[in-house]
Every structure is written in structure tokens, then in C-alpha cells.
Design a protein around this motif. Structure first.
Motif, mmCIF file in Angstrom:
data_model
loop_
_atom_site.group_PDB
_atom_site.id
_atom_site.type_symbol
_atom_site.label_atom_id
_atom_site.label_comp_id
_atom_site.label_asym_id
_atom_site.label_seq_id
_atom_site.Cartn_x
_atom_site.Cartn_y
_atom_site.Cartn_z
ATOM 1 N N LEU A 154 0.810 -1.368 0.000
ATOM 2 C CA LEU A 154 -0.285 -0.129 0.378
ATOM 3 C C LEU A 154 0.752 1.330 0.270
ATOM 4 C CD1 LEU A 154 -3.064 1.353 0.007
ATOM 5 C CD2 LEU A 154 -2.566 0.675 2.797
ATOM 6 N N GLU B 79 0.672 5.364 -0.317
ATOM 7 C CA GLU B 79 -0.434 6.455 -0.040
ATOM 8 C C GLU B 79 0.980 7.680 -0.656
ATOM 9 O OE1 GLU B 79 -3.378 8.283 2.562
ATOM 10 O OE2 GLU B 79 -2.706 6.287 2.764
ATOM 11 N N ILE C 71 -3.301 6.668 -3.567
ATOM 12 C CA ILE C 71 -3.580 5.790 -3.086
ATOM 13 C C ILE C 71 -3.116 4.238 -4.060
ATOM 14 C CG2 ILE C 71 -4.722 3.574 -1.357
ATOM 15 C CD1 ILE C 71 -5.508 6.078 -0.438
ATOM 16 N N LYS D 273 -2.057 0.126 -4.701
ATOM 17 C CA LYS D 273 -2.017 -1.011 -4.229
ATOM 18 C C LYS D 273 -1.551 -2.183 -4.721
ATOM 19 C CE LYS D 273 -6.867 -0.892 -1.383
ATOM 20 N NZ LYS D 273 -7.641 -1.429 -1.807
ATOM 21 N N LYS E 105 -6.962 10.369 -4.804
ATOM 22 C CA LYS E 105 -7.930 10.785 -4.009
ATOM 23 C C LYS E 105 -8.974 11.819 -4.739
ATOM 24 C CE LYS E 105 -4.261 9.864 -0.535
ATOM 25 N NZ LYS E 105 -3.728 10.415 1.113
#
Length: 667
Positions: free
Chosen positions: A87, A89, A94, A96, A119
Motif C-alpha cells: 500500500l 500513499e 493511493i 495497491k 484521491k
């Protein structure tokens, strides 16, 4: 010899002073970002300055955070190789991924089996291998793009050679548009703005169907010319009728001047005719708003174009509502006006022009009076003791191709006097001189003129009665207007020539009901008597009513007491109960032989689904004339609006897909 107490406090003060100096110096020097690494287990290799972390790994550098099952971190290069449930950020995204090879100092690297989430705008970008070129910039050999949150998105774009710059742009080639992973459209190239800023590029196309014109395809292109100017170019293709080209130009100047202009050309192969359509509005102000300019341009090369393509071309189904649609489809004239004015402390000087195009079938536009141009001077009401003076004066040039034309001078000063407070009496006296210089006529002579005056007096008062829950106000008034024999043998250009012989008394009573929420109901009745009208001296009895709550209603009735018939009737009713809205309207004019009814409704079945419709019924001519039906459906990342428009001998159907973050796509 110092005591132990003094020594102890001197040592404390010295230490505090040194610490303060270090703090202040560091406060004004560059502080290098520190990398913090936490995990269940750590191994450090001094020879390579490498840290291996396993189990719940967290790496934090400034505002960037990486979580993983396992990671290797090089202290010298700031390279991170992480695996398992990654993850990533930062303030913008963000990410994955299954595996990541990143440099947290340069903020670049590679991500494998990854998904990027913006975001700010909820953009999702998925790919097997993502190259992180720089902060916010990514490249992918193959990728899926959507704004849907679900694992199987309601819609997505799939493409190759994808370049994505967050809050800027998205580009790809060999792109398919998919609904529930089923390809429905293909494009060799694709480009979309991911920014809220204006950006040059193709906008979403539109595909529709019109009974009389066949399949319709529209492709707009947006051109961001500068910060305060832009344009939209439009290509229209009608399978049965031809091809059209349009240009819309918009601007907003620093001084406050602004404008919006539209030019459109269409060749109709069925009619074998070229059509031109021009529309535009300009507003300008200079010298602290003392000098103002205004232009409202409405021109079509032929009313055939208006009848054939209204409202499809003229409105483009954008912002379509019941009122604007009805106004557009029932217009009698296309009016173009231009004006420049200079305001002084208590007066205004202006120059304007007016050009009208008669849209009625069979009408002769050569007999329509065009004001080209008119100059005027208005003096605002000015007090002099108990009197108020005002003045309007105009010099007009009227032109029409097939009838009388010429120039007109009209000077109209007035003086007004009022007295009283509870019972108000107001008097006014006006003198009017109207002179003409005419040509192209044998009926009126070359220089007819009219000298006249008018006198009016009115008396009014206000009676107030307060109740526990509302206030009742009664406002009776009595007025008298006198214009002696002012008629001459004059041509009819506009309302100035309607200034005619009058001796009219009018009685009116207005009732107003006001509660704690404001005006609740108003009702006005008036009756006039004009002794110069002979056998029909009693003018129509008029009723006006307006109700604000609990339902909204407005009504106007004009009743001819001489013939015992209703001359005009206009009414509107609006009701809203929970998620249901209903509007009903009626228009009746006996002299024009008009009887028109309108019904509109809207209903929200749920938060996602709603419907609305508008119907217009012509009781005198064609029965059900126009129908607009809309069905709206909204989900998290998309919306669907179906629009069906039926006119007398034509109909159209459009489907609008609203894709979150990309705009509207019409089918």
C-alpha cells in the motif's frame, strides 16, 4: 565560593542556553527528511547499508508512506524493493500492488499488478506493470481506467500505451469502452483531461436519432485559446439531410466585458439549400460603468431552417427545460438589438438598433418595421420643490423594404406632483411632440406631425388589519387619464403611435395577506371606463391572483363586460408533495384564437431513479403538440438520461451517459 545550589542552577541555565541556540540554529537551517522504518523483524547489513524488514513493514518519508509484508531498503540510494500486500500513499494517490521497486527520494520506479486511486477525483487505473516516471506521472503498456469503486466496474476504458498524469491528462491508443467488461465502442486513440482546468481537446461525442433527419452524430472540439477566451467547434452529421459545422466563441475581459457567440452553417441535401444561423450576446462596460454596450444577435437565413431544425440545432438539447422549449418553439419574431449608452449624473444618452425576423408562415417580412438606428436622451426624474421633472426624447430611423419608411422625432417631457402620506394624491402632466419625415408612401404625406398632451391623477391609500397569524392589507386606488384628440394621419411603427385619444377612469382594489413567512396571497381586481370608446366604454374587468403557500398558483382573467365573454385567461399551478412535483398551465386569448394547455411533472422513485415530463396541448389546432419525456438514473460513477421529444410531425430520441470525471456522452 559558590554554594551547591547556585552551581546547580548555573549549570541548568547554561545547558538551557546551549540547547536554545542549537534549536534556533536548526530552525533556520535545512532539515533533511528522515526515513522511518518499522516492522516485526529487522536485519541490517553494514557492508551494503541495507535494511531488510519482515512483517507489517511501514516506511515513512515525509508525506509518503509504504506498507508491505516484506521490504529491503538501501540507505544510500533510498531504493525500496517491497513485496506482498503493498500500500503506497502520498497526498495525491493511493496505490495497491503485489510488488514495488521504488526510489522514495526521486519518487519513481515500477509497480506490479497494481491499482492507482486518485484521491481528488476518484480515478482508478489498473495495470500488470506500471512505470512511475515521477510524482503523479505513470506509464503502462496496458491499463484499465474508470471512476467506479466496484471490483467489476459499471464502465471502464481499456487501452494500450497509456500515459496518465494525475490532475492533468490521460492518453492511450487502441481503446475500447466497456460496460460491465463488455466492449461496446472502439477508438484507435483516446485523450481525456484529468484536470478541472480548461484544456484543448475533443469532447464527448453525441449520437442520436431524429425521425425526419435520420441518425445524428455530433463531435465537438474544445479550444482553450487563452485564460479568458475559448471556443467549441462542432461537426454535425445527419444521415438523411446533410452536414453542419458550428463554432461557439466565449470571452471574459478583465474590465468586465463578456460575450458568447454561435455561428452555424448547414447544407440540407433534401431541400438543396444552405442555411446560416447566428446567435450571440455581448455585454461591455467602460469608464466605471458609465459607458455600456450591449448586443443581442439572433439571425437565421430562412425561417424554413427554424421550422425544420428548432429546437435540435438552436438549443442542442443543452439545458432544455419546459419554459425555454415552449418559448423557442412558439416565438413569433427573432429579435436582434444593439445599444451603446453613456450615463451621466441624472440622465442617459443612448444609440440603439433593432432588427426583427417574422417567423410566422405566410408573413411578409418586408413589411416588418426595423429600427435602424435610434438615438435618445432620457432625463431621470429630478425634484424641484414639490415637483418632479422627467424627459424622454428619441430620433428614430425606421426602414422596411415594402412599406412606408422614414425618420421620427419624439419629445416627451413630464412633470409630476404628489401630496399626502396616508392618503396620497399624485398628478402628472405630459407634453408630446412627434414629427415625421417619410418616403415610399402616398397615404401620410412627407412630413406629418402630432402635438398632444396628457394629464393623469390618482388617489390611493392603504388599510391594515392585524390578526393573530397574518396581516391583511387593502390598497384601493382611483385614477383618471386624459389625452385629448391626438390622432393624426400617422404610420404605425411601434407603441409611440398608440398614444391616442383617451378619457379613462379606473378603479382598482388590491388585497395582500402576509404571515410570518412572507407574502401569502395577493388578489387584485380592476375596472376601467373610457368615455371615448362609445358603446364599449366599459373596458375589460380584470382579476389577478397569486398564492404562494401551501400550493403556488397564479391567475389572470380579463372579462369583457360588453360582450359577456372572457377575452384572456392565463393560469399556472405548481404543487410539490414530497418527491412529486406537478405543474399545470393554461393560455387563452379569444382575439388571437389561442387556447393552450401545459402539464409538467417530476417524480423521484428513489435516490437513483427519477422521471419528468412536459406536455403541451393546442385545443384550437393540432391537439397534442409537443411532448418532452426524461428518465434519469444515477449511480456512484455514472448516470443515464433518456430524452424523448415529440413535435407535430417529428420526434427525436437521445441517451446521455454521464461518466463521473469525464463528462457526458450522448447516444
Amino acid at each position: 565560593m559558590m554554594s551547591p545550589f547556585i552551581k546547580k542552577h548555573l549549570l541548568f541555565l547554561t545547558t538551557l542556553f546551549i540547547a536554545a541556540q542549537i534549536f534556533l540554529l536548526n530552525g533556520f537551517s535545512y532539515a533533511e527528511e528522515v526515513t522511518r522504518l518499522d516492522s516485526d523483524a529487522l536485519e541490517y547489513e553494514a557492508a551494503t547499508s541495507t535494511i531488510t524488514a519482515r512483517g507489517h513493514v511501514t516506511i515513512v518519508r515525509g508525506l509518503t508512506k509504504i506498507e508491505a509484508d516484506e521490504a529491503r531498503y538501501d540507505e544510500k540510494t533510498s531504493d525500496v524493493v517491497a513485496t506482498g500486500n503493498i500500500l503506497y500513499e502520498d497526498p495525491a494517490v493511493i496505490i495497491k500492488a503485489r510488488k514495488a521497486e521504488l526510489n522514495i527520494d526521486k519518487k519513481n520506479g515500477r509497480l506490479y499488478d497494481a491499482e492507482i486511486l486518485s484521491k481528488k477525483d476518484n480515478y482508478h487505473i489498473k495495470g500488470n506493470e506500471i512505470e512511475k516516471v515521477a510524482e503523479g506521472e505513470y506509464r503502462l503498456e496496458e491499463a484499465v481506467f474508470t471512476t467506479c469503486d466496484s471490483p467489476v466496474p459499471a464502465w471502464c476504458f481499456k487501452g494500450k500505451d497509456v500515459e496518465a498524469v494525475m490532475n492533468d491528462r490521460l492518453k492511450a491508443r487502441s481503446v475500447t469502452f466497456n460496460i460491465k467488461e463488455i466492449p461496446v465502442l472502439y477508438s484507435p486513440v483516446f485523450s481525456s483531461s484529468l484536470s478541472k482546468e480548461r484544456e484543448t481537446g475533443f469532447l464527448m461525442p453525441a449520437v442520436g436519432y431524429l425521425k425526419s433527419k435520420g441518425l445524428h452524430f455530433e463531435q465537438p472540439f474544445f479550444w482553450a485559446i487563452s485564460e479568458n477566451r475559448d471556443a467549441t467547434l462542432v461537426l454535425d452529421v445527419y444521415s438523411k439531410r446533410g452536414i453542419g459545422e458550428g463554432l461557439e466563441y466565449r470571452y471574459l475581459e478583465q474590465g468586465g466585458s463578456k460575450g458568447n457567440f454561435w455561428i452555424y452553417h448547414l447544407y440540407d441535401k433534401e431541400l438543396d439549400r444552405n442555411f446560416l444561423d447566428l446567435h450571440g450576446v455581448h455585454e461591455g462596460s467602460f469608464s466605471d460603468d458609465r459607458v455600456k454596450t450591449f448586443l443581442n444577435l439572433n439571425y437565421i437565413s430562412s425561417r424554413v431552417f427554424y421550422n425544420e431544425y428548432n429546437p435540435y440545432i438552436l438549443n442542442k438539447l443543452k439545458g432544455l427545460d419546459a419554459v425555454s422549449y415552449l418559448k423557442m418553439t412558439t416565438n413569433r419574431f427573432f429579435e436582434s438589438t444593439a445599444e451603446a449608452s453613456i450615463s451621466f449624473e441624472n440622465s442617459r444618452l443612448f444609440l440603439n438598433s433593432q432588427y426583427l425576423i417574422d417567423l410566422k408562415d405566410g408573413s411578409d417580412n418586408s413589411k416588418v418595421s426595423q429600427r435602424l438606428p435610434e438615438a435618445g436622451f432620457f432625463m431621470n426624474p429630478r425634484s424641484a420643490g414639490p415637483f418632479v421633472f422627467s424627459l424622454s426624447s428619441t430620433v428614430s430611423n425606421f426602414w422596411r423594404e415594402g412599406d412606408v419608411k422614414g425618420q421620427r422625432l419624439d419629445i416627451y417631457p413630464r412633470v409630476t406632483h404628489s401630496l399626502g402620506s396616508s392618503f396620497i394624491i399624485k398628478q402628472s402632466l405630459g407634453l408630446r411632440e412627434t414629427s415625421y419625415l417619410l418616403s415610399n408612401n402616398d397615404e401620410y404625406g412627407t412630413s406629418p406631425h402630432r402635438e398632444a398632451f396628457d394629464y393623469s391623477v390618482s388617489a390611493s391609500t392603504r388599510l391594515i388589519r392585524r390578526y393573530s397569524s397574518f396581516v391583511h392589507i387593502i390598497e384601493p386606488s382611483l385614477s383618471y387619464t386624459f389625452i385629448p384628440n391626438s390622432e393624426g394621419n400617422l404610420p404605425l411603427f411601434d407603441s409611440t403611435e398608440m398614444y391616442s385619444k383617451t378619457s379613462r377612469v379606473e378603479l382598482a382594489v388590491q388585497n395582500r395577506f402576509i404571515d410570518n413567512k412572507g407574502e401569502l396571497l395577493t388578489f387584485r381586481v380592476s375596472q376601467a371606463y373610457d368615455s371615448y370608446l362609445g358603446d364599449r366604454s366599459f373596458m375589460p374587468l380584470k382579476f389577478d391572483i397569486a398564492i404562494q403557500r401551501p400550493i403556488a398558483m397564479r391567475g389572470e382573467v380579463s372579462y369583457d363586460v360588453s360582450s359577456g365573454r372572457v377575452e384572456n385567461l392565463n393560469s399556472d399551478l405548481f404543487i410539490k408533495i414530497s418527491d412529486v412535483s406537478l405543474s399545470i398551465g393554461e393560455r387563452y386569448n379569444r382575439s388571437e384564437d389561442i387556447m393552450f394547455y401545459s402539464v409538467g411533472f417530476s417524480y423521484a422513485f428513489s435516490k437513483s431513479l427519477s422521471a419528468e415530463g412536459n406536455f403541451w396541448y393546442d385545443a384550437r389546432k393540432n391537439g397534442l403538440r409537443d411532448v418532452i419525456l426524461k428518465l434519469n438514473y444515477k449511480e456512484q460513477c455514472w448516470g443515464l438520461t433518456t430524452i424523448i421529444i415529440k413535435r407535430e410531425n417529428d420526434y427525436s430520441a437521445s441517451v446521455l451517459f454521464d461518466l463521473l470525471g469525464l463528462g457526458t456522452f450522448r447516444l
